[in-house]
Design a protein around this motif. Sequence first.
Motif, PDB file in Angstrom:
ATOM      1  N   MET A 163       0.832  -1.195   0.000  1.00  0.00           N
ATOM      2  CA  MET A 163       0.000   0.000   0.000  1.00  0.00           C
ATOM      3  C   MET A 163       0.876   1.259   0.000  1.00  0.00           C
ATOM      4  O   MET A 163       2.038   1.232   0.383  1.00  0.00           O
ATOM      5  CB  MET A 163      -0.934   0.029   1.217  1.00  0.00           C
ATOM      6  CG  MET A 163      -1.915  -1.136   1.261  1.00  0.00           C
ATOM      7  SD  MET A 163      -3.102  -1.094  -0.119  1.00  0.00           S
ATOM      8  CE  MET A 163      -4.070   0.339   0.339  1.00  0.00           C
ATOM      9  N   GLU A 172       0.170  -0.667  -4.492  1.00  0.00           N
ATOM     10  CA  GLU A 172      -1.236  -0.499  -4.842  1.00  0.00           C
ATOM     11  C   GLU A 172      -1.766   0.796  -4.231  1.00  0.00           C
ATOM     12  O   GLU A 172      -1.583   1.067  -3.048  1.00  0.00           O
ATOM     13  CB  GLU A 172      -2.053  -1.687  -4.329  1.00  0.00           C
ATOM     14  CG  GLU A 172      -3.480  -1.724  -4.869  1.00  0.00           C
ATOM     15  CD  GLU A 172      -4.227  -2.970  -4.432  1.00  0.00           C
ATOM     16  OE1 GLU A 172      -4.843  -3.619  -5.286  1.00  0.00           O
ATOM     17  OE2 GLU A 172      -4.162  -3.299  -3.223  1.00  0.00           O
ATOM     18  N   GLU A 202      -5.336   3.503  -4.195  1.00  0.00           N
ATOM     19  CA  GLU A 202      -6.778   3.492  -4.437  1.00  0.00           C
ATOM     20  C   GLU A 202      -7.233   4.883  -4.846  1.00  0.00           C
ATOM     21  O   GLU A 202      -7.156   5.839  -4.067  1.00  0.00           O
ATOM     22  CB  GLU A 202      -7.540   3.030  -3.198  1.00  0.00           C
ATOM     23  CG  GLU A 202      -9.033   2.873  -3.464  1.00  0.00           C
ATOM     24  CD  GLU A 202      -9.760   2.075  -2.399  1.00  0.00           C
ATOM     25  OE1 GLU A 202     -10.960   1.823  -2.575  1.00  0.00           O
ATOM     26  OE2 GLU A 202      -9.112   1.709  -1.391  1.00  0.00           O
ATOM     27  N   LYS A 221      -8.711   0.554  -7.076  1.00  0.00           N
ATOM     28  CA  LYS A 221      -7.369   0.102  -6.740  1.00  0.00           C
ATOM     29  C   LYS A 221      -6.571  -0.195  -8.008  1.00  0.00           C
ATOM     30  O   LYS A 221      -7.037  -0.905  -8.886  1.00  0.00           O
ATOM     31  CB  LYS A 221      -7.438  -1.143  -5.861  1.00  0.00           C
ATOM     32  CG  LYS A 221      -8.008  -0.870  -4.469  1.00  0.00           C
ATOM     33  CD  LYS A 221      -7.995  -2.128  -3.615  1.00  0.00           C
ATOM     34  CE  LYS A 221      -8.510  -1.826  -2.206  1.00  0.00           C
ATOM     35  NZ  LYS A 221      -8.499  -3.033  -1.345  1.00  0.00           N
ATOM     36  N   TRP A 244      -2.312  -0.780  -9.487  1.00  0.00           N
ATOM     37  CA  TRP A 244      -0.892  -0.940  -9.204  1.00  0.00           C
ATOM     38  C   TRP A 244      -0.116   0.154  -9.936  1.00  0.00           C
ATOM     39  O   TRP A 244      -0.355   0.418 -11.117  1.00  0.00           O
ATOM     40  CB  TRP A 244      -0.399  -2.307  -9.649  1.00  0.00           C
ATOM     41  CG  TRP A 244      -0.906  -3.425  -8.800  1.00  0.00           C
ATOM     42  CD1 TRP A 244      -1.971  -4.232  -9.068  1.00  0.00           C
ATOM     43  CD2 TRP A 244      -0.390  -3.844  -7.535  1.00  0.00           C
ATOM     44  NE1 TRP A 244      -2.159  -5.134  -8.047  1.00  0.00           N
ATOM     45  CE2 TRP A 244      -1.201  -4.916  -7.091  1.00  0.00           C
ATOM     46  CE3 TRP A 244       0.664  -3.411  -6.734  1.00  0.00           C
ATOM     47  CZ2 TRP A 244      -0.967  -5.560  -5.877  1.00  0.00           C
ATOM     48  CZ3 TRP A 244       0.897  -4.060  -5.536  1.00  0.00           C
ATOM     49  CH2 TRP A 244       0.088  -5.121  -5.116  1.00  0.00           C
TER      50      TRP A 244
END
Length: 396
Positions: free
Chosen positions: A1, A335, A337, A343, A345
Amino acid sequence: MADESAPGPLAGMRVLDLTTGVAGPAATQMLGFLGAEVIRVTSAMIPRIRATDDDPAINVLYLNKECVRLNLRDPRGLDLARRLAAQCDIVVENQRPGSVARLGLGYEALRELRPDIIAISLSASGKGGPAEDEVGYAPNFVSQSGVGLTSGYAGGPPGEYVNWPDLISSHWLVFAVLYALIHRGRTGEGQYLDLSANESLTSLVGDLVLDAAMNGRSAEPQGNREPTMAPHAVYRCAGGYEWISIAIGTDGEWQALCEEMGRPELAEDPRFAGVLERLGHEAELDALIGEWTSAQPPGDLAARLQAAGVAAAPVLNGKQLLEDEHLAAQGRWVEVEHAILGKKWVMTPPWSLSDTPATVRHAARLQGSGEPYVYGELLGLSREEIKELVHDNVIH
């Protein structure tokens, strides 16, 4: 994240981003990777600095940036832009030559607001000289810089590149900004940086200029060939559209390749014994290697060749990059959002700084999402004032 907490080496620096296209946004995004706070300005009244929130490219160029809307054709909008610039350390623009200065946002006007400000203009040809007002895009920069003659196949037209030439300018821009920040840190002085996209690329082909000056030769496209190495090409492999690149720099590497091919006698073949001989018989050489690679998967073959000391690599597509074990181990994919796209990559910066890492902190922000912070907290406008400016299409 994404890591919202990472400060980065440029933490505390604020950038006003008046850029469009690829080169400018990519440069300011790199400054954001390094920790700078980047405020991107969009305007529905000026198409060149518009960007839709559902454009897939938004997470490629606008990571780590706040976003505000501003009508730069309205005097009140220009006043807000000047007030915002006075709160920034760096202002970056790549609009049509002279257009930002005509709006009253050029360097001379900006340094009256903040004497230590660093202002950067990126254009096709830079200031000074008969071409300073010319406009262009990546294919034009490639052509005018001399880089076009390094691509394409022998006897064919010069090659054209899209997008990556802009990224060369982006990196030069970031380099220049970092130098200007070092200078400001030592002297307290800001400065104006003028960058030419054409010259950014010309800096890569000094060998072509030197060859012309000393030998009177003009470069012509040579495909994948290199004048001091052979073999030096990409070769078809088993499967669908699968390829491997192989480059040989020494006779020892050539001998190792011959061993892996099961053809050790080729190393002693008079046509291929030394680099000059191989350069003189490249078509035959490429045919032999291509026949051998065509029955083998590129990944396995590249691994075998690497183990034998031969420079080889599979030609990876996007899916293969996402699944690449080395990139995963390096933490190169994260990743994020996005409020509309969901979401996705994205790739992290390719540099690894041990103490002040460059990071992806968040996905691209929606247009206007940064206005409560920028207009409210930084500029001190009340909610009612912001609402009125939205109603009057000043914030638009």
